[in-house]
Design a protein around this motif. Structure first.
Motif, PDB file in Angstrom:
ATOM      1  N   CYS A 195       1.055  -1.281   0.029  1.00 28.69           N
ATOM      2  CA  CYS A 195       0.011  -0.121  -0.069  1.00 28.69           C
ATOM      3  C   CYS A 195       0.925   1.213  -0.091  1.00 28.69           C
ATOM      4  O   CYS A 195       1.685   1.299   0.694  1.00 28.69           O
ATOM      5  N   VAL A 255      -1.988   5.244   0.806  1.00 31.47           N
ATOM      6  CA  VAL A 255      -3.531   4.858   0.413  1.00 31.47           C
ATOM      7  C   VAL A 255      -4.390   5.660   1.477  1.00 31.47           C
ATOM      8  O   VAL A 255      -4.162   5.661   2.635  1.00 31.47           O
ATOM      9  N   SER A 306      -9.799   2.836  -2.798  1.00 27.70           N
ATOM     10  CA  SER A 306      -9.207   3.771  -2.265  1.00 27.70           C
ATOM     11  C   SER A 306      -9.656   5.316  -2.868  1.00 27.70           C
ATOM     12  O   SER A 306      -9.761   5.358  -4.184  1.00 27.70           O
ATOM     13  N   GLU A 365      -2.269   3.977  -3.990  1.00 32.15           N
ATOM     14  CA  GLU A 365      -2.227   2.829  -4.787  1.00 32.15           C
ATOM     15  C   GLU A 365      -1.920   1.433  -3.776  1.00 32.15           C
ATOM     16  O   GLU A 365      -1.069   1.418  -2.744  1.00 32.15           O
ATOM     17  N   ILE A 366      -2.562   0.471  -4.364  1.00 33.92           N
ATOM     18  CA  ILE A 366      -2.642  -0.997  -3.643  1.00 33.92           C
ATOM     19  C   ILE A 366      -2.086  -1.967  -4.646  1.00 33.92           C
ATOM     20  O   ILE A 366      -2.825  -2.006  -5.809  1.00 33.92           O
TER      21      ILE A 366
END
Length: 235
Positions: free
Chosen positions: A6, A9, A55, A59-60
Motif C-alpha cells: 500500500c 493509500v 481507495s 495505490e494498492i
C-alpha cells in the motif's frame, strides 16, 4: 517476495476520511496483525485489500505471483451466516467458487481440495452435518477451511476469534500459527487482542485512521504506542 503493498493509500466514506496516507507492505511468509481501537479503519482496510472498497487516493499493488482470486478470506460472521442451511462440505466447497471461472459445476479437483482442507482442519467427522448446528468454534474451523480452498498463499482474517470462549480462541490462534509457520501461508489478520497479536504475529500494523506503527513485533513492543496499548490490554 512482496505480495501486497500500500502506497499512501486513503479511504473515505461520503467525503469523510477513514484512513489517510497509509503505506506498508506484506511479504510472503509474513504474519501481520492489524490492531487498533474500534472505528480506526481496520475492516475498511481489509475491504480495500480484497478489492471490495476503492481507495480515494494512493495505490494498492499485488505482487506478480498473487492473483486476485488467490486470496482466502474469513470475514466477521453475521447472525444470518451462522444460520446458513448447508452441509459443512458444501460450505467448504464454496471456497472454490472464484477458481471456477465460467465452469457451471465443481470439478473433481475442486472436491478433492475441499476434502483435503476439511482433513487439514480436523473436521472430517462434521462434513455431513448442517453448518448451522455447529458450535461457534466448529463454524470458524469450517470457514477457515473454506478460505483455504481459495488460496494456498494468502489468508485475510477479520477478527476470527470474536465470540469464542478462551479455550477455543487459543486453539484457533494455534491453528492459524501452524498454517503460517508450517505451511508457509501468509496471514493478514485484524484483531482487537493485542496480547495474542504480539504472541503470534511477525509484524504489527497499528491503525488510528493512519499508521500509528508498522514494523516487526519486537519493534512494536518497544515502541511508545506498543508499550502503551500492550500495558493497557493486560490490565
Amino acid at each position: 517476495m512482496e505480495l501486497i503493498s500500500c502506497n499512501n493509500v486513503s479511504f473515505s466514506y461520503e467525503n469523510t476520511s477513514v484512513i489517510k496516507d497509509l503505506s506498508f507492505s506484506v511479504n510472503s511468509g509474513d504474519y501481520l496483525c492489524i490492531v487498533g481501537e474500534n472505528g480506526s479503519g481496520k475492516s475498511t482496510l481489509i475491504k480495500g485489500l480484497l478489492g471490495l472498497k476503492n481507495s480515494s487516493s494512493g495505490e494498492i499493488k499485488r505482487g506478480s505471483e498473487l492473483k486476485s482470486n488467490e486470496i482466502g478470506y474469513l470475514p466477521q460472521q453475521t447472525p444470518a451466516q451462522k444460520d446458513f442451511p448447508a452441509s459443512v462440505f458444501e460450505v467448504v466447497l464454496s471456497g472454490r467458487l472464484n477458481s471456477r471461472g465460467i465452469r457451471p459445476f465443481y470439478t473433481k479437483n475442486d472436491k478433492k481440495i475441499a476434502e483435503e482442507n476439511i482433513k487439514r482442519l480436523g473436521i472430517e467427522h462434521l462434513q455431513k452435518r448442517s453448518y448451522r448446528e455447529l458450535s461457534g468454534g466448529q463454524q470458524q474451523r469450517v470457514l477457515l477451511a473454506r478460505a483455504l480452498c481459495a488460496s494456498k498463499k494468502l489468508l485475510l482474517l477479520d477478527e476470527p476469534v470474536t465470540g469464542l470462549d478462551p479455550i477455543v480462541t487459543e486453539e484457533m490462534y494455534r491453528l492459524i500459527d501452524e498454517l503460517n509457520k508450517q505451511e508457509k501461508i501468509t496471514i493478514i489478520m485484524v484483531s482487537h487482542d493485542i496480547v495474542s497479536s504480539v504472541k503470534y504475529a511477525t509484524h504489527i500494523l497499528h491503525l488510528n485512521h493512519k499508521e500509528s506503527f508498522f514494523g516487526t513485533t519486537e519493534d512494536y513492543i518497544n515502541s511508545p504506542v506498543g508499550k502503551y496499548f500492550f500495558d493497557e490490554s493486560k490490565k
